[in-house]
Design a protein around this motif. Structure first.
Motif, mmCIF file in Angstrom:
data_model
loop_
_atom_site.group_PDB
_atom_site.id
_atom_site.type_symbol
_atom_site.label_atom_id
_atom_site.label_comp_id
_atom_site.label_asym_id
_atom_site.label_seq_id
_atom_site.Cartn_x
_atom_site.Cartn_y
_atom_site.Cartn_z
ATOM 1 N N ILE A 1 4.963 3.626 -1.816
ATOM 2 C CA ILE A 1 5.258 2.560 -0.855
ATOM 3 C C ILE A 1 5.645 3.179 0.488
ATOM 4 O O ILE A 1 6.438 4.110 0.537
ATOM 5 C CB ILE A 1 6.398 1.661 -1.365
ATOM 6 N N GLY A 2 5.087 2.633 1.551
ATOM 7 C CA GLY A 2 5.426 3.089 2.897
ATOM 8 C C GLY A 2 4.345 3.992 3.463
ATOM 9 O O GLY A 2 3.709 4.753 2.732
ATOM 10 N N GLN A 3 4.163 3.886 4.765
ATOM 11 C CA GLN A 3 3.090 4.635 5.426
ATOM 12 C C GLN A 3 3.262 6.139 5.288
ATOM 13 O O GLN A 3 2.289 6.862 5.079
ATOM 14 C CB GLN A 3 2.992 4.236 6.907
ATOM 15 N N GLN A 4 4.493 6.626 5.400
ATOM 16 C CA GLN A 4 4.717 8.076 5.303
ATOM 17 C C GLN A 4 4.248 8.608 3.944
ATOM 18 O O GLN A 4 3.563 9.630 3.866
ATOM 19 C CB GLN A 4 6.193 8.405 5.523
ATOM 20 N N LYS A 5 4.600 7.906 2.875
ATOM 21 C CA LYS A 5 4.192 8.355 1.546
ATOM 22 C C LYS A 5 2.692 8.185 1.345
ATOM 23 O O LYS A 5 2.047 9.017 0.698
ATOM 24 C CB LYS A 5 4.981 7.621 0.465
ATOM 25 N N LEU A 6 2.125 7.142 1.896
ATOM 26 C CA LEU A 6 0.673 6.958 1.806
ATOM 27 C C LEU A 6 -0.061 8.068 2.550
ATOM 28 O O LEU A 6 -1.095 8.560 2.078
ATOM 29 C CB LEU A 6 0.276 5.587 2.347
#
Length: 116
Positions: free
Chosen positions: A95-100
């Motif tokens: 979840i979240g752009q950084q993790k994606l």
């Protein structure tokens, strides 16, 4: 370097506690026993690294016949991928752009990466 290489240099009395000490002969026998059971019953084994979190142990599991490994978090998967493990299942939400973004980078290093 294998897990046992550095450990052989130390005697138990020389280790500052708390410390994790693994009997690699017992660990290897356990890896082989579980893999043999799975092989006998045609069960593809993908062990979870949560109990050891060590690339050298994951590699032993793969060398014994595991089809890949399972990680809980993207950070664990990154460590395993950096160590050369190519087939990883991540069993927690990304979840979240950084993790994606981190997952996207990880995919380029892998043969297979799956997320649940």
């Amino acid at each position: 370097m294998d897990c046992t290489t550095e450990a052989k240099k130390f005697m138990t009395n020389d280790i500052s506690t708390p410390a994790v000490v693994i009997d690699m002969m017992i660990a290897q026998k356990n890896i082989e026993k579980l893999q043999a059971h799975c092989d006998q019953h045609n069960i593809p084994l993908r062990p979870h690294i949560k109990t050891h979190k060590l690339p050298c142990m994951a590699k032993r599991q793969i060398q014994a016949g595991a089809i890949g490994i399972t990680c809980q978090k993207i950070g664990e998967a990154e460590v395993m991928a950096q160590a050369g493990i190519k087939d990883i299942l991540i069993t927690y939400n990304i979840i979240g752009q950084q993790k994606l973004d981190r997952l996207a980078q990880l995919v380029h290093k892998m043969q297979a990466v799956c997320c649940c």
